[in-house]
Design an enzyme around this catalytic site. Structure first.
Site, PDB file in Angstrom:
ATOM      1  N   GLY A  94      58.266  97.869  36.807  1.00 51.88           N
ATOM      2  CA  GLY A  94      59.413  97.122  37.321  1.00 51.88           C
ATOM      3  C   GLY A  94      60.714  97.443  36.612  1.00 51.88           C
ATOM      4  N   SER A  96      64.256  98.813  36.111  1.00 55.08           N
ATOM      5  CA  SER A  96      65.351  99.186  37.016  1.00 55.08           C
ATOM      6  C   SER A  96      66.500  99.873  36.288  1.00 55.08           C
ATOM      7  CB  SER A  96      65.861  97.961  37.779  1.00 55.08           C
ATOM      8  OG  SER A  96      66.395  97.016  36.890  1.00 55.08           O
ATOM      9  N   HIS A 101      64.939  98.626  26.946  1.00 57.93           N
ATOM     10  CA  HIS A 101      65.445  97.278  26.672  1.00 57.93           C
ATOM     11  C   HIS A 101      64.291  96.312  26.538  1.00 57.93           C
ATOM     12  CE1 HIS A 101      65.505  98.107  31.000  1.00 57.93           C
ATOM     13  NE2 HIS A 101      65.179  96.848  31.210  1.00 57.93           N
ATOM     14  N   HIS A 103      63.417  92.443  27.030  1.00 57.87           N
ATOM     15  CA  HIS A 103      63.849  91.147  27.571  1.00 57.87           C
ATOM     16  C   HIS A 103      63.363  90.068  26.602  1.00 57.87           C
ATOM     17  CE1 HIS A 103      64.714  92.435  31.837  1.00 57.87           C
ATOM     18  NE2 HIS A 103      63.882  93.405  31.512  1.00 57.87           N
TER      19      HIS A 103
HETATM   20  P1  5GP Z   1      64.573  95.961  34.100  1.00 59.94           P
HETATM   21  O1  5GP Z   1      64.386  95.568  35.531  1.00 59.94           O
HETATM   22  O2  5GP Z   1      64.985  97.405  33.971  1.00 59.94           O
HETATM   23  O3  5GP Z   1      63.437  95.586  33.201  1.00 59.94           O
HETATM   24  O4  5GP Z   1      65.766  95.068  33.565  1.00 59.94           O
HETATM   25  C1  5GP Z   1      67.097  95.382  33.756  1.00 59.94           C
HETATM   26  C2  5GP Z   1      67.867  94.111  33.536  1.00 59.94           C
HETATM   27  O5  5GP Z   1      69.219  94.456  33.355  1.00 59.94           O
HETATM   28  C3  5GP Z   1      67.808  93.127  34.712  1.00 59.94           C
HETATM   29  O6  5GP Z   1      67.282  91.897  34.271  1.00 59.94           O
HETATM   30  C4  5GP Z   1      69.263  93.017  35.172  1.00 59.94           C
HETATM   31  O7  5GP Z   1      69.614  91.703  35.534  1.00 59.94           O
HETATM   32  C5  5GP Z   1      70.029  93.459  33.930  1.00 59.94           C
HETATM   33  N1  5GP Z   1      71.299  94.125  34.194  1.00 59.94           N
HETATM   34  C6  5GP Z   1      71.526  95.133  35.081  1.00 59.94           C
HETATM   35  N2  5GP Z   1      72.806  95.541  35.018  1.00 59.94           N
HETATM   36  C7  5GP Z   1      73.391  94.772  34.049  1.00 59.94           C
HETATM   37  C8  5GP Z   1      74.715  94.708  33.519  1.00 59.94           C
HETATM   38  O8  5GP Z   1      75.622  95.463  33.909  1.00 59.94           O
HETATM   39  N3  5GP Z   1      74.946  93.793  32.543  1.00 59.94           N
HETATM   40  C9  5GP Z   1      73.966  92.953  32.084  1.00 59.94           C
HETATM   41  N4  5GP Z   1      74.321  92.086  31.118  1.00 59.94           N
HETATM   42  N5  5GP Z   1      72.722  92.985  32.559  1.00 59.94           N
HETATM   43  C10 5GP Z   1      72.428  93.876  33.525  1.00 59.94           C
END
Ligand code: 5GP
Ligand code: ZN
Length: 115
Positions: A94, A96, A101, A103
């Site tokens: 999942g 994106s 990173h 969480h």
């Molecule tokens: P992933 O889906 O890759 O595990 O998490 C990516 C996270 O980055 C998502 O929870 C999304 O809300 C957050 N996100 C995406 N673009 C930005 C941004 O420009 N600024 C911040 N603060 N969060 C972002």
């Protein structure tokens, strides 16, 4: 200029609600929070995801990133209640955004299994 969103946040080129910063990692609030506390902790150096940390340098990057997440959890008062650390990795994980990173999710009881 990097086309990686999180590299640009680390560089201060894109604004973010920053909480903490060390020489190695940066913590900021997620744009689309999934819990009362939803913080992202990213390494200052670009690494695509956890799969890219299977080296001695990667181990250091991972350790310092997770360590900042644990410190921020403590600063935000989550140490006693608990919290969840998540690293989505690749398509089925999942992920994106293609910059490692962690969480940090807290402030409510998490459920299992994850979606
Ligand atoms: P992933 O889906 O890759 O595990 O998490 C990516 C996270 O980055 C998502 O929870 C999304 O809300 C957050 N996100 C995406 N673009 C930005 C941004 O420009 N600024 C911040 N603060 N969060 C972002
Ligand atoms: Zn990056």
């Amino acid at each position: 200029m990097s086309d990686c969103i999180f590299c640009r946040i680390v560089a201060g080129e894109i604004p973010a609600k920053e909480i903490a910063r060390t020489a190695d990692a940066v913590a900021f609030h997620d744009l689309n929070p999934q819990a009362p506390v939803h913080v992202l902790v990213v390494p200052a150096t670009h690494v695509a995801n956890a799969a890219g940390t299977d080296t001695d340098a990667g181990e250091r990057i991972m350790g310092r990133t997770v360590r900042l997440a644990v410190q921020v959890a403590k600063e935000l008062g989550l140490a006693e209640s608990g919290y969840r650390l998540v690293m989505n990795t690749g398509a089925d994980g999942g992920q994106s955004v293609g910059h490692l990173h962690v969480h940090l999710l807290g402030g409510r009881r998490m459920t299992w299994p994850p979606g």
